[in-house]
Design a protein around this motif. Structure first.
Motif, PDB file in Angstrom:
ATOM      1  N   LYS A 240     -30.855  12.200 -24.843  1.00 50.12           N
ATOM      2  CA  LYS A 240     -30.460  12.437 -23.459  1.00 50.12           C
ATOM      3  C   LYS A 240     -31.618  12.158 -22.504  1.00 50.12           C
ATOM      4  O   LYS A 240     -31.444  11.498 -21.463  1.00 50.12           O
ATOM      5  N   ARG A 241     -32.822  12.631 -22.862  1.00 52.33           N
ATOM      6  CA  ARG A 241     -33.995  12.388 -22.010  1.00 52.33           C
ATOM      7  C   ARG A 241     -34.357  10.901 -21.978  1.00 52.33           C
ATOM      8  O   ARG A 241     -34.758  10.369 -20.945  1.00 52.33           O
ATOM      9  N   MET A 242     -34.203  10.242 -23.103  1.00 50.52           N
ATOM     10  CA  MET A 242     -34.485   8.804 -23.144  1.00 50.52           C
ATOM     11  C   MET A 242     -33.540   8.031 -22.217  1.00 50.52           C
ATOM     12  O   MET A 242     -33.959   7.113 -21.497  1.00 50.52           O
ATOM     13  N   LYS A 243     -32.265   8.408 -22.235  1.00 50.12           N
ATOM     14  CA  LYS A 243     -31.297   7.742 -21.361  1.00 50.12           C
ATOM     15  C   LYS A 243     -31.638   7.972 -19.900  1.00 50.12           C
ATOM     16  O   LYS A 243     -31.478   7.066 -19.060  1.00 50.12           O
ATOM     17  N   GLU A 244     -32.124   9.155 -19.570  1.00 48.65           N
ATOM     18  CA  GLU A 244     -32.539   9.454 -18.194  1.00 48.65           C
ATOM     19  C   GLU A 244     -33.684   8.541 -17.760  1.00 48.65           C
ATOM     20  O   GLU A 244     -33.696   8.027 -16.636  1.00 48.65           O
ATOM     21  N   VAL A 245     -34.635   8.346 -18.654  1.00 48.08           N
ATOM     22  CA  VAL A 245     -35.781   7.484 -18.343  1.00 48.08           C
ATOM     23  C   VAL A 245     -35.331   6.043 -18.164  1.00 48.08           C
ATOM     24  O   VAL A 245     -35.744   5.353 -17.212  1.00 48.08           O
ATOM     25  N   VAL A 246     -34.480   5.568 -19.066  1.00 51.20           N
ATOM     26  CA  VAL A 246     -33.996   4.188 -18.975  1.00 51.20           C
ATOM     27  C   VAL A 246     -33.241   3.981 -17.665  1.00 51.20           C
ATOM     28  O   VAL A 246     -33.383   2.951 -16.995  1.00 51.20           O
ATOM     29  N   ALA A 247     -32.430   4.960 -17.262  1.00 55.93           N
ATOM     30  CA  ALA A 247     -31.665   4.845 -16.017  1.00 55.93           C
ATOM     31  C   ALA A 247     -32.588   4.848 -14.800  1.00 55.93           C
ATOM     32  O   ALA A 247     -32.332   4.139 -13.812  1.00 55.93           O
ATOM     33  N   LYS A 248     -33.659   5.625 -14.854  1.00 57.14           N
ATOM     34  CA  LYS A 248     -34.573   5.710 -13.713  1.00 57.14           C
ATOM     35  C   LYS A 248     -35.502   4.509 -13.631  1.00 57.14           C
ATOM     36  O   LYS A 248     -35.837   4.055 -12.533  1.00 57.14           O
ATOM     37  N   ASP A 249     -35.910   3.994 -14.783  1.00 56.86           N
ATOM     38  CA  ASP A 249     -36.879   2.890 -14.808  1.00 56.86           C
ATOM     39  C   ASP A 249     -36.140   1.568 -14.609  1.00 56.86           C
ATOM     40  O   ASP A 249     -35.805   0.859 -15.552  1.00 56.86           O
ATOM     41  N   SER A 250     -35.919   1.255 -13.338  1.00 59.81           N
ATOM     42  CA  SER A 250     -35.137   0.066 -13.011  1.00 59.81           C
ATOM     43  C   SER A 250     -36.004  -1.148 -12.692  1.00 59.81           C
ATOM     44  O   SER A 250     -35.505  -2.150 -12.180  1.00 59.81           O
ATOM     45  N   ALA A 251     -37.287  -1.076 -12.968  1.00 60.00           N
ATOM     46  CA  ALA A 251     -38.188  -2.190 -12.662  1.00 60.00           C
ATOM     47  C   ALA A 251     -37.835  -3.394 -13.535  1.00 60.00           C
ATOM     48  O   ALA A 251     -37.376  -3.250 -14.674  1.00 60.00           O
TER      49      ALA A 251
END
Length: 486
Positions: free
Chosen positions: A228-239
């Motif tokens: 769940k935390r990994m998915k949050e990071v992937v969603a936020k890291d849009s670079a």
């Protein structure tokens, strides 16, 4: 002489302004030097030192004061049953000689209190190597590795660690705590992402804070929450080019003694493009068929872990820490890790003794085999002791493999009884066990630490203890714990 005079005359004629300016500089420099000497002489005359007797009196009368006299003690150590620090007077294999507070009679105890799992610190061939290194190189290196603190034993131990773990390279540090704390900020910085297990120790948390990264936690050994935390990071890291992302965990958790589920963590890291930073200070030298740590326990190559961190202060019976892995990752640390660049290097005799410990461990698997047998037996016995689970319980681990055994007091019971009362009972257990020639410790912490602290007893298994000693210690532990936590 006439040639020199002619040359000077020619220079004076061609560059009169430069010559005058240089003469003025010489005069000014001479004046300043004379003034400095005069001030030093005057200061020396003004110094009026007291007599040696008066100096000795003042030194004897001096009492240091704390920086914060109004600070509140938040440690769990001070309890009524804690009479002072128990002094270790000597070591012999898996036994230590202690001097209890208020006593003048040394007592020998079975050592279940220190992390020297194989008792390598007193192994004769290791001691002989350390003694030879002192005779050859002295007792210290007197400088950081990058300046004048690198001596042959430092290079050899790094080669030996890399060979033992089957990695491309390795680098050693002077302090195990600082190793992980500095390495996290060495690889991750502002704009990067760190996701760490909330059961890690203080050194890992401090390293995450120092990195100034985007830091998130996941529930202890909970793979669903990690994903769940990994998915949050992937969603936020849009670079367009993703920032660096790390999962940080411990192999054997220092606070609780359980083992991380390494295979699913690596699978999630591969799926979501995270790197893994594994702190395996309590797993290196003890887990796995040949003691190569948590990766070997799960039949995983150490090179599959992006950043593998270990301690020389546990199974090696020495001091310091290390990091092993790809050469490019290790080389980066030699210029960027503050604990490597700015800290004085380890004494050569320490690194030489670690090399010998690795030789012994690689040559003789019986050390690891005995440790595994004792660990499994002790965990089974304590599990079947039927303690009152509402008051104290054994923290289980995968395959009963962790030699860090914690009898933890549930948070609900701590809240109901009060931390002071619980810690006082734990100290009573320790005192009773010392009276029965068994040394254990309790988890020590402050209430301000940024980690999930656990009140409980720590039992650190020793491979060189006999079966009779282990059985005797288990009987004493069971009786003492049931007396206080019935």
């Amino acid at each position: 002489m006439s040639f020199v005079s002619a040359a000077l005359s020619q220079q004076l004629a061609d560059h009169p302004f430069h010559i005058v300016l240089e003469l003025l500089f010489v005069v000014a420099l001479g004046y300043l030097l004379l003034q400095r000497s005069a001030r030093r002489a005057a200061a020396a005359k003004r110094v009026n030192l007291p007599s040696l007797e008066e100096q000795e009196r003042r030194i004897a009368a001096y009492q240091s004061q704390p920086f914060h006299t109004d600070s509140v003690v938040t440690s769990n150590v001070p309890v009524p049953e804690f009479k002072g620090i128990t002094e270790v007077c000597g070591r012999d294999g898996c036994h230590i000689t202690i001097l209890r507070p208020g006593s003048t009679n040394p007592e020998e105890c079975l050592d279940l209190a220190t992390c020297d799992f194989h008792s390598f610190s007193t192994l004769p061939e290791v001691v002989d190597v350390a003694r030879a290194a002192v005779n050859a190189y002295g007792v210290g290196s007197c400088g950081p590795r990058s300046f004048y603190g690198t001596i042959k034993p430092h290079l050899l131990v790094e080669q030996d660690l890399a060979k033992f773990l089957k990695t491309e390279d390795a680098v050693v540090y002077s302090f195990a705590y600082a190793t992980v704390a500095t390495l996290i900020s060495c690889f991750s910085s502002r704009g990067d992402y760190l996701v760490y297990d909330d059961g890690v120790s203080t050194s890992v948390v401090e390293g995450c804070k120092l990195s100034r990264s985007d830091v998130r936690t996941f529930k202890h050994c909970d793979m669903t929450d990690l994903e769940k935390r990994m998915k949050e990071v992937v969603a936020k890291d849009s670079a367009p080019t993703p920032h660096r992302r790390f999962v940080v965990t411990e192999g054997v958790f220092y606070e609780t003694g359980d083992i991380c589920p390494l295979p699913p963590i690596l699978a999630l890291c591969s799926k979501y493009k995270f790197r893994l930073l594994l702190e395996d200070g309590c797993g290196f030298g003890v887990l796995g068929k040949t003691g190569r740590g948590t990766p070997e326990h799960f039949n995983i190559a150490t090179m599959d872990v992006d950043v593998y961190i270990g301690s020389l202060s546990t199974s090696m019976g020495a001091v310091g820490g290390f990091c092993a892995g790809a050469s490019i990752m290790v080389d980066h640390q030699r210029l960027s890790a503050s604990a490597y660049v700015f800290s004085a290097s380890l004494p050569p005799y320490v690194t030489a003794s670690v090399s010998q410990c690795l030789t012994v461990l690689d040559r003789d698997n019986s050390f690891v085999e005995k440790l595994h047998a004792h660990t499994k037996h002790m965990r089974e016995h304590l599990r079947n002791a039927h303690f009152n689970a509402e008051k104290i319980h054994l923290v289980d681990c995968v395959d009963d493999a962790s030699p860090v055994i914690v009898l933890a007091v549930p948070p609900a019971y701590v809240k109901a009884e009060g931390l002071q009362n619980v810690e006082n009972r734990l100290q009573k257990v320790i005192n009773m066990l010392q009276g029965r020639k068994v040394a254990v410790v309790r988890n020590v912490f402050t209430t301000e630490e940024p980690v999930n602290t656990v009140s409980g007893l720590r039992i650190l298994v020793k491979s060189q203890a006999s079966q009779a000693e282990v059985d005797g210690a288990l009987k004493a532990i069971e009786e003492a714990v049931k007396t206080e936590f019935a």
